[in-house]
Design an enzyme around this catalytic site. Sequence first.
Site, PDB file in Angstrom:
ATOM      1  N   LYS A  51       0.863  -1.187   0.000  1.00 54.34           N
ATOM      2  CA  LYS A  51       0.000   0.000   0.000  1.00 54.34           C
ATOM      3  C   LYS A  51       0.897   1.234   0.000  1.00 54.34           C
ATOM      4  CE  LYS A  51      -3.839   2.404   0.685  1.00 54.34           C
ATOM      5  NZ  LYS A  51      -4.764   2.576  -0.439  1.00 54.34           N
ATOM      6  N   CYS A 135      -2.618   9.932  -6.229  1.00 52.30           N
ATOM      7  CA  CYS A 135      -3.774   9.604  -5.382  1.00 52.30           C
ATOM      8  C   CYS A 135      -4.809  10.726  -5.474  1.00 52.30           C
ATOM      9  CB  CYS A 135      -3.358   9.397  -3.932  1.00 52.30           C
ATOM     10  SG  CYS A 135      -4.802   9.043  -2.905  1.00 52.30           S
TER      11      CYS A 135
HETATM   12  C1  SIN Z   1      -6.298   5.662  -1.668  1.00 48.23           C
HETATM   13  O1  SIN Z   1      -5.776   5.159  -0.659  1.00 48.23           O
HETATM   14  O2  SIN Z   1      -6.992   6.689  -1.598  1.00 48.23           O
HETATM   15  C2  SIN Z   1      -6.134   4.997  -2.987  1.00 48.23           C
HETATM   16  C3  SIN Z   1      -4.709   4.927  -3.387  1.00 48.23           C
HETATM   17  C4  SIN Z   1      -4.400   5.787  -4.564  1.00 48.23           C
HETATM   18  O3  SIN Z   1      -5.298   6.194  -5.299  1.00 48.23           O
HETATM   19  O4  SIN Z   1      -3.236   6.045  -4.814  1.00 48.23           O
END
Ligand code: SIN
Length: 318
Positions: A51, A135
């Site tokens: 992540k 993001c």
């Molecule tokens: C998120 O955690 O909002 C999604 C990850 C991303 O879009 O990079």
Amino acid sequence: MTVSQSAPSLSTTIAGISLETCIYNASGPLCATEEELDVIGKSAAGAILSKSATLEYREGNPQPRYYETSWGSINSMGLPNEGFEYYANYAPKAAAHGKPYIISVSGMGYDDNTKMIEALADNENVAAIELNLSCPNIPGKPQAGYDFEQSRTLLEKVFEVVRLPLGVKLPPYFDIPHFEMMADVLNSFPISFATCINSIGNGLVIDTEKECVVIRPKQGFGGIGGDFAKPTALANVRKFYTLLKDDVDIIGVGGIKNGMDAFEHILCGAGALQIGTQFMREGADCFARIANELQDIMRQKGYSSIDEFKGKLKDMGE
Ligand code: SIN
């Protein structure tokens, strides 16, 4: 047509790293905790991607923040993650799974990014870094990849400290001059790969019965993934495959739920593939299933390796 009998190879090389199979997870769903990363490690995925890490732990946006539709998903997760050190410390455990471990980094500013990237310099169990420029879900923060000068400045700072192979995760672009402007920025640096695309930012999904949005953050606005993302993802893979320097690998992500979707991404130029929405929907079994389906297609077409058709999409002439 020749029909090859032995199993076609899905092996690939990204950023100089060998992957036994070209399919693995997107940095997004189900890769935030050690338990989740272990599930990917034990699966048929070709790599483990974390992540996106911020310098410190983040709770992320309020729930509900993910919603699935028949055609895909909308999310506004807001980068919930355990904080950078957690993912750096997981590296030896990732190595025990015998596949490359890639850390996604998404700092809240230049300094956060350079601190994390510098700290990874000597981590021998991390194969590469994917710098997230895209993001769409942090309230009040624009996506860095839509600001070409900010992207250039960030990359200047990052390449002063990075020791590992580093690639970028890009937002989707829609206008030809924008592809060219981003390619111009990226071609000024020794990036190893470009991952195309992150979710399509700031879509809206509506529950008509309730006459209400389906996710809580940002008045319901969020990133769109799944089937609707595929044509945009293919266009971005194709454009960056043709515009970036030859030694930059393209990683395709967006709307891959079966072997034919994977085949299309590779035809456009992807050397590896990441699965997001479908991984969330199906779990880690998706990696083996999509790989098997892709091998069936390759067998029928007489291809024994992905290099035989990677980037070979034909156009129809003028
Ligand atoms: C998120 O955690 O909002 C999604 C990850 C991303 O879009 O990079």
